[in-house]
Design a protein around this motif. Structure first.
Motif, PDB file in Angstrom:
ATOM      1  N   UNK A 191      54.591  -2.723 -50.090  1.00  0.00           N
ATOM      2  CA  UNK A 191      55.729  -2.321 -49.264  1.00  0.00           C
ATOM      3  C   UNK A 191      55.760  -3.157 -47.991  1.00  0.00           C
ATOM      4  N   UNK A 192      56.784  -4.006 -47.916  1.00  0.00           N
ATOM      5  CA  UNK A 192      56.973  -4.896 -46.778  1.00  0.00           C
ATOM      6  C   UNK A 192      58.276  -4.536 -46.074  1.00  0.00           C
ATOM      7  N   UNK A 212      49.952   6.722 -45.396  1.00  0.00           N
ATOM      8  CA  UNK A 212      48.914   7.530 -46.040  1.00  0.00           C
ATOM      9  C   UNK A 212      48.536   6.967 -47.402  1.00  0.00           C
ATOM     10  N   UNK A 213      49.502   6.446 -48.137  1.00  0.00           N
ATOM     11  CA  UNK A 213      49.283   5.983 -49.516  1.00  0.00           C
ATOM     12  C   UNK A 213      48.599   4.616 -49.583  1.00  0.00           C
ATOM     13  N   UNK A 214      48.778   3.799 -48.554  1.00  0.00           N
ATOM     14  CA  UNK A 214      48.235   2.441 -48.534  1.00  0.00           C
ATOM     15  C   UNK A 214      46.891   2.426 -47.817  1.00  0.00           C
ATOM     16  N   UNK A 215      45.819   1.935 -48.449  1.00  0.00           N
ATOM     17  CA  UNK A 215      44.530   1.883 -47.772  1.00  0.00           C
ATOM     18  C   UNK A 215      44.574   1.170 -46.416  1.00  0.00           C
ATOM     19  N   UNK A 216      45.418   0.140 -46.292  1.00  0.00           N
ATOM     20  CA  UNK A 216      45.534  -0.561 -45.009  1.00  0.00           C
ATOM     21  C   UNK A 216      46.266   0.280 -43.964  1.00  0.00           C
ATOM     22  N   UNK A 217      46.897   1.373 -44.397  1.00  0.00           N
ATOM     23  CA  UNK A 217      47.564   2.350 -43.527  1.00  0.00           C
ATOM     24  C   UNK A 217      48.721   1.750 -42.726  1.00  0.00           C
ATOM     25  N   UNK A 218      49.435   0.828 -43.350  1.00  0.00           N
ATOM     26  CA  UNK A 218      50.599   0.233 -42.678  1.00  0.00           C
ATOM     27  C   UNK A 218      51.456  -0.506 -43.687  1.00  0.00           C
ATOM     28  N   UNK A 219      52.655  -0.880 -43.255  1.00  0.00           N
ATOM     29  CA  UNK A 219      53.521  -1.750 -44.025  1.00  0.00           C
ATOM     30  C   UNK A 219      53.019  -3.194 -43.922  1.00  0.00           C
ATOM     31  N   UNK A 220      53.338  -3.995 -44.896  1.00  0.00           N
ATOM     32  CA  UNK A 220      53.049  -5.414 -44.806  1.00  0.00           C
ATOM     33  C   UNK A 220      54.118  -6.140 -44.013  1.00  0.00           C
ATOM     34  N   UNK A 222      56.104  -9.831 -43.762  1.00  0.00           N
ATOM     35  CA  UNK A 222      56.409 -10.859 -44.755  1.00  0.00           C
ATOM     36  C   UNK A 222      55.557 -12.113 -44.571  1.00  0.00           C
ATOM     37  N   UNK A 223      55.136 -12.401 -43.342  1.00  0.00           N
ATOM     38  CA  UNK A 223      54.313 -13.583 -43.108  1.00  0.00           C
ATOM     39  C   UNK A 223      52.977 -13.480 -43.843  1.00  0.00           C
ATOM     40  N   UNK A 224      52.561 -12.251 -44.181  1.00  0.00           N
ATOM     41  CA  UNK A 224      51.278 -12.058 -44.839  1.00  0.00           C
ATOM     42  C   UNK A 224      51.308 -12.422 -46.323  1.00  0.00           C
ATOM     43  N   UNK A 225      52.478 -12.746 -46.830  1.00  0.00           N
ATOM     44  CA  UNK A 225      52.600 -13.214 -48.211  1.00  0.00           C
ATOM     45  C   UNK A 225      52.441 -14.725 -48.333  1.00  0.00           C
ATOM     46  N   UNK A 226      52.594 -15.413 -47.215  1.00  0.00           N
ATOM     47  CA  UNK A 226      52.691 -16.869 -47.265  1.00  0.00           C
ATOM     48  C   UNK A 226      51.395 -17.517 -47.742  1.00  0.00           C
ATOM     49  N   UNK A 227      50.251 -17.032 -47.278  1.00  0.00           N
ATOM     50  CA  UNK A 227      48.985 -17.645 -47.674  1.00  0.00           C
ATOM     51  C   UNK A 227      48.785 -17.625 -49.175  1.00  0.00           C
ATOM     52  N   UNK A 228      49.079 -16.485 -49.795  1.00  0.00           N
ATOM     53  CA  UNK A 228      48.938 -16.382 -51.250  1.00  0.00           C
ATOM     54  C   UNK A 228      49.942 -17.277 -51.950  1.00  0.00           C
ATOM     55  N   UNK A 229      51.165 -17.336 -51.424  1.00  0.00           N
ATOM     56  CA  UNK A 229      52.179 -18.212 -52.021  1.00  0.00           C
ATOM     57  C   UNK A 229      51.734 -19.669 -51.959  1.00  0.00           C
ATOM     58  N   UNK A 230      51.249 -20.107 -50.805  1.00  0.00           N
ATOM     59  CA  UNK A 230      50.803 -21.494 -50.668  1.00  0.00           C
ATOM     60  C   UNK A 230      49.690 -21.791 -51.665  1.00  0.00           C
ATOM     61  N   UNK A 231      48.749 -20.868 -51.807  1.00  0.00           N
ATOM     62  CA  UNK A 231      47.674 -21.036 -52.796  1.00  0.00           C
ATOM     63  C   UNK A 231      48.243 -21.239 -54.194  1.00  0.00           C
ATOM     64  N   UNK A 247      49.681  -8.320 -53.366  1.00  0.00           N
ATOM     65  CA  UNK A 247      49.444  -8.404 -51.925  1.00  0.00           C
ATOM     66  C   UNK A 247      50.035  -7.117 -51.360  1.00  0.00           C
ATOM     67  N   UNK A 248      49.216  -6.054 -51.345  1.00  0.00           N
ATOM     68  CA  UNK A 248      49.769  -4.715 -51.166  1.00  0.00           C
ATOM     69  C   UNK A 248      48.930  -3.798 -50.284  1.00  0.00           C
ATOM     70  N   UNK A 249      47.999  -4.380 -49.515  1.00  0.00           N
ATOM     71  CA  UNK A 249      47.173  -3.544 -48.654  1.00  0.00           C
ATOM     72  C   UNK A 249      46.273  -2.603 -49.422  1.00  0.00           C
ATOM     73  N   UNK A 250      46.081  -2.862 -50.718  1.00  0.00           N
ATOM     74  CA  UNK A 250      45.201  -2.038 -51.535  1.00  0.00           C
ATOM     75  C   UNK A 250      45.894  -0.937 -52.305  1.00  0.00           C
ATOM     76  N   UNK A 251      47.223  -0.839 -52.233  1.00  0.00           N
ATOM     77  CA  UNK A 251      47.946   0.289 -52.820  1.00  0.00           C
ATOM     78  C   UNK A 251      47.687   0.448 -54.316  1.00  0.00           C
ATOM     79  N   UNK A 252      47.700  -0.652 -55.075  1.00  0.00           N
ATOM     80  CA  UNK A 252      47.555  -0.536 -56.534  1.00  0.00           C
ATOM     81  C   UNK A 252      46.110  -0.342 -56.958  1.00  0.00           C
TER      82      UNK A 252
END
Length: 255
Positions: A191-192, A212-220, A222-231, A247-252
């Motif tokens: 969830x971004x 509450x549902x996301x282990x990172x306890x926050x929304x993502x 969009x800049x946090x997707x870029x590193x994985x995309x570049x890889x 890339x989901x803060x641990x949700x899945x």
């Protein structure tokens, strides 16, 4: 090691990239030196987005417009694009649509629209570009999935079905295309805070549920997707294909 992640001067087409998540992904590639082609339905909007991105990043940015749900339009426009700029090194299938309604009330026309935009378009655009990539012997295709590639929620059955399809489409494409030096992978955000789900992140109750549902306890962001995309677009992933990277803060990973 730094050279493994070098995408400078690579030609990258990002569908659905005049705004929102797609624009952020395109920006991330442009900031790392890629020659980016922005895409939208309307040429004027794509041209304006390209002008802004080029001015802000100093990157080489072009624009193209076509309806990703029209197979013939995709074929004709991508052929003209190849003639003008060359064969893209990178394709990011990001174009997406969301419609919400309870399952029993869902309009079949909306089902068709969501499946066409989220799933069929990835097939159409990839199929239009992959022969030239195959002939060259290299290419990176990143299909944008979702946590809904794995998890379902009420009121978004077509979206979940389409994103589940994107994940399996990715595996099927990898099975056929890896032999030609083309790596196909799926980038699945959690969830971004994007334009598409603005109503959700502005809803206090839903925001509390996400935290509450996301282990990172926050929304993502969009800049946090870029590193994985570049890889996934770089030489670092040359032996990675058919994977769905969340890339989901641990949700899945949790119940």
């Amino acid at each position: 090691m730094k050279d493994l992640f070098d995408i400078r001067d690579r030609l990258a087409l990002v569908t659905g990239s005049t705004r929102g998540l797609g624009n952020a992904l395109a920006r991330g590639l442009a900031e790392r030196g890629a020659h980016v082609i922005l895409h939208g339905r309307r040429q004027e909007a794509a041209d304006e987005a390209a002008r802004i991105l080029a001015a802000e990043t100093g990157a080489q940015v072009d624009a193209v417009a076509f309806d990703v749900t029209d197979a013939e339009a995709v074929k004709a426009t991508t052929a003209a694009l190849i003639e003008r700029l060359g064969v893209p090194d990178i394709l990011v299938n990001n174009a997406g649509l969301q419609k919400r309604a309870p399952f029993n009330d869902f309009d079949p026309a909306d089902w068709d629209a969501v499946l066409a935009t989220n799933l069929s378009s990835a097939f159409y655009v990839s199929r239009a570009l992959s022969p030239a990539m195959s002939e060259r012997g290299s290419g990176k295709i990143v299909n944008v999935g979702s946590v809904q590639s794995k998890l379902a929620r009420e009121t978004i059955v077509p979206y979940a079905a389409s994103k589940g399809g994107v994940a399996l489409l990715t595996q099927g494409m990898a099975a056929d295309l890896a032999r030609y030096g083309i790596q196909v992978n799926c980038l699945s955000p959690g969830y971004f805070q994007t334009d598409m789900n603005q109503a959700l992140w502005q809803d206090a109750d839903f925001n509390a549920w996400i935290e509450k549902r996301t282990p990172a306890q926050r929304w993502g962001q969009v800049e946090e997707l870029v590193g994985t995309l570049v890889y996934l677009c770089s030489g670092a992933s040359d032996f990675v294909s058919g994977q769905n990277v969340f890339v989901d803060g641990g949700m899945t990973s949790v119940v």
